[in-house]
Scaffold this motif. Structure first.
Motif, PDB file in Angstrom:
ATOM      1  N   ALA A 191       0.861  -1.187   0.000  1.00  0.00           N
ATOM      2  CA  ALA A 191       0.000   0.000   0.000  1.00  0.00           C
ATOM      3  C   ALA A 191       0.892   1.231   0.000  1.00  0.00           C
ATOM      4  O   ALA A 191       2.110   1.142   0.283  1.00  0.00           O
ATOM      5  CB  ALA A 191      -0.926   0.007   1.210  1.00  0.00           C
ATOM      6  N   ARG A 192       0.293   2.369  -0.314  1.00  0.00           N
ATOM      7  CA  ARG A 192       1.080   3.613  -0.373  1.00  0.00           C
ATOM      8  C   ARG A 192       0.627   4.532   0.755  1.00  0.00           C
ATOM      9  O   ARG A 192      -0.553   4.890   0.844  1.00  0.00           O
ATOM     10  CB  ARG A 192       0.868   4.317  -1.718  1.00  0.00           C
ATOM     11  N   PHE A 193       1.586   4.907   1.620  1.00  0.00           N
ATOM     12  CA  PHE A 193       1.316   5.860   2.687  1.00  0.00           C
ATOM     13  C   PHE A 193       2.654   6.354   3.238  1.00  0.00           C
ATOM     14  O   PHE A 193       3.731   5.874   2.854  1.00  0.00           O
ATOM     15  CB  PHE A 193       0.465   5.239   3.795  1.00  0.00           C
ATOM     16  N   ASP A 194       2.595   7.318   4.151  1.00  0.00           N
ATOM     17  CA  ASP A 194       3.791   7.841   4.808  1.00  0.00           C
ATOM     18  C   ASP A 194       4.115   6.927   5.980  1.00  0.00           C
ATOM     19  O   ASP A 194       3.382   6.916   6.986  1.00  0.00           O
ATOM     20  CB  ASP A 194       3.528   9.279   5.284  1.00  0.00           C
ATOM     21  N   PRO A 195       5.189   6.157   5.922  1.00  0.00           N
ATOM     22  CA  PRO A 195       5.453   5.182   6.991  1.00  0.00           C
ATOM     23  C   PRO A 195       5.775   5.831   8.333  1.00  0.00           C
ATOM     24  O   PRO A 195       5.411   5.298   9.376  1.00  0.00           O
ATOM     25  CB  PRO A 195       6.633   4.382   6.447  1.00  0.00           C
ATOM     26  N   ASP A 196       6.445   6.976   8.302  1.00  0.00           N
ATOM     27  CA  ASP A 196       6.808   7.619   9.560  1.00  0.00           C
ATOM     28  C   ASP A 196       5.567   8.115  10.300  1.00  0.00           C
ATOM     29  O   ASP A 196       5.399   7.864  11.505  1.00  0.00           O
ATOM     30  CB  ASP A 196       7.772   8.779   9.299  1.00  0.00           C
TER      31      ASP A 196
END
Length: 489
Positions: free
Chosen positions: A381-386
């Motif tokens: 999936a695509r997201f901001d991991p931090d």
């Protein structure tokens, strides 16, 4: 159709036309019945006239005994003509005579003829019909009659045999009945004319009313559709009393709605101001509460170090530095709520991401004898991991604090129809009911040692990704979910 005024007016117009047609049909039927009655009456009168000639012939039979078998001299014909004329004198419109076989007419009279000159011979155009009727009476030796319909009326011919010394002798009479003439005909025509004019006028009025109302309603509809409902226009009068009552009511409702909208805007601004002040008050109270404890601890340690001399100062300084670090962490968490950084989306292995989130809290969970299980439905999936890891850390920490000893925490990622759902489920009883509606607001917490900032960070991260966060209380525990739109681009 029956739910609109125009449809009802059209139905009314159709019913009016049908009623007019039925009335016209009834009038025509009554007229034909009247005409048939007149024809029957005229036929009976014509037959009686023929019988009158026969009765006169029988009455004067003795005087006519000297007639030859073929009365062809002038004297005999004159006497027969006088006999016919006397029998028909009081029968208006009836003409007749005496007929003998192949010789034809031997006497004729039309005493009530209103022409300038008297008629002495039967009408030539009707001689074939007169001959046929007399032949029928002579051959059957009884009275015969015929009716012949023409354009303007009915021709009636009657014949009856005359017994006596002259063979094949018969009396005949003839009269006309004019069906399309007389008072009944003119009454019918007058009634039809009045009915036609009434229907035309009523149809014109109904058509005008239908078109006028439709036009006014269309204008009102167009005017209302042009403006927003919160700013209704002033509708013009239509000069139709019923419609103007509706227009007046709409205009009055528009004025009341405008006034209510102004009052609503004022109340909304007041409520927004009150909510901002309340939020500021809650934040200020929370910040003051969180800062007061470290400051009090630092003050106590500083006073103790001053009173105890150099031996206690290193320990006091370490405590003061710890409290300063605590205050710094608090400030950083406040900044993470207010800065609203744009997410830096990357393609992430979801299973590895969840394992990394869990790994940081394994020891804390083990100290409480709590296990953490992980499942991941989508591979990537695509997201901001931090940002998302910071949010998941807060949810997992809350779950460890709320979970009973020996229970399990379930961390999952599920791909639903149009969303990626990250959830943390524990078997605890959940937060107190009094704060459940405000869980995601800053400084709202159910733990004495909590800051009340963790769930507000979760909400901010979810909203930054275009999603949302929610709390679910189930029969077997509590779940917190981060819902991100799919695809998470």
């Amino acid at each position: 159709m029956f739910r609109s005024l125009r449809g009802r007016l059209i139905v009314l117009l159709v019913l009016l036309v049908v009623a007019a047609g039925a009335t016209a049909t009834l009038m025509i039927g009554l007229f034909h019945q009247s005409a048939a009655a007149r024809v029957g009456q005229a036929a009976a009168e014509n037959s009686r006239a023929c019988e009158s000639i026969a009765a006169a012939y029988r009455l004067h039979g003795a005087e006519l005994a000297g007639f030859s078998s073929a009365p062809d001299n002038a004297a005999e014909r004159a006497r027969l003509t006088a006999l016919v004329q006397g029998a028909l004198r009081n029968r208006p419109g009836v003409q007749g005579g005496i007929w003998q076989g192949d010789m034809g007419s031997v006497a004729y009279a039309f005493p009530t003829y209103e022409g300038a000159t008297a008629r002495t011979d039967p009408p030539g155009g009707e001689l074939p019909r007169i001959r046929a009727t007399n032949a029928a009476a002579s051959s059957s030796d009884r009275a015969a009659s015929n009716r012949y319909g023409v354009l303007s009326g009915t021709l009636l011919i009657a014949a009856c045999p005359l017994p006596g010394p002259v063979p094949h002798l018969s009396a005949w009479t003839m009269t006309w009945t004019f069906t399309f003439a007389g008072s009944s005909y003119y009454q019918m025509m007058a009634g039809q004319a009045v009915l036609l004019v009434t229907v035309l006028v009523a149809a014109a009025l109904l058509t005008h009313l239908t078109m006028t109302w439709s036009r006014h309603v269309s204008q009102i509809e167009a005017a209302l559709n042009t403006y927003d409902v919160a700013d209704m226009p002033e509708l013009p009068a239509t000069r139709e009393r019923e419609l103007d009552r509706i227009v007046l009511a709409l205009n009055e409702a528009g004025r009341r709605l405008s006034a209510a909208r102004l009052r609503g805007d004022q109340l909304a601004r007041q409520m927004a101001t009150a909510e901002r002040l309340a939020a500021i008050g809650r934040v200020a109270a929370g910040v003051a509460h969180e800062i007061r404890n470290p400051i009090a601890a630092m003050r106590l340690k500083a006073e103790s170090a001053v009173a105890g001399g150099a031996e206690r100062q290193p320990q006091a300084l370490r405590v003061i530095l710890g409290e300063i670090e605590r205050l710094d962490a608090l400030v950083r968490r406040l900044l993470s709520i207010t800065e609203h950084d744009e997410p830096k989306r990357e393609r992430i292995d979801v299973s590895a991401f969840l394992d990394a989130c869990i790994a940081q809290h394994t020891e804390r969970a083990a100290a409480k004898q709590v296990t953490i299980a992980c499942t991941a439905d989508p591979e990537e999936a695509r997201f901001d991991p931090d940002q998302l890891q910071r949010a998941m850390d807060n949810l997992i920490l809350n779950a460890i604090n709320a979970a009973p000893e020996g229970s399990r925490i379930d961390v999952a990622a599920v791909h639903r129809t149009d969303a990626l759902v990250l959830s943390v489920h524990d078997r605890g009883v959940g937060p107190p009911e009094a704060i459940r509606d405000h869980l995601f607001e800053p400084f709202v917490t159910g733990r004495p040692d909590g800051t009340g900032l963790g769930l507000s960070i979760v909400r901010e991260v979810a909203e930054a990704h275009g999603g949302s966060a929610r709390f679910i209380l189930t029969d077997n525990g509590t779940s917190f979910e981060i819902i991100l739109p799919w695809p998470t681009s």
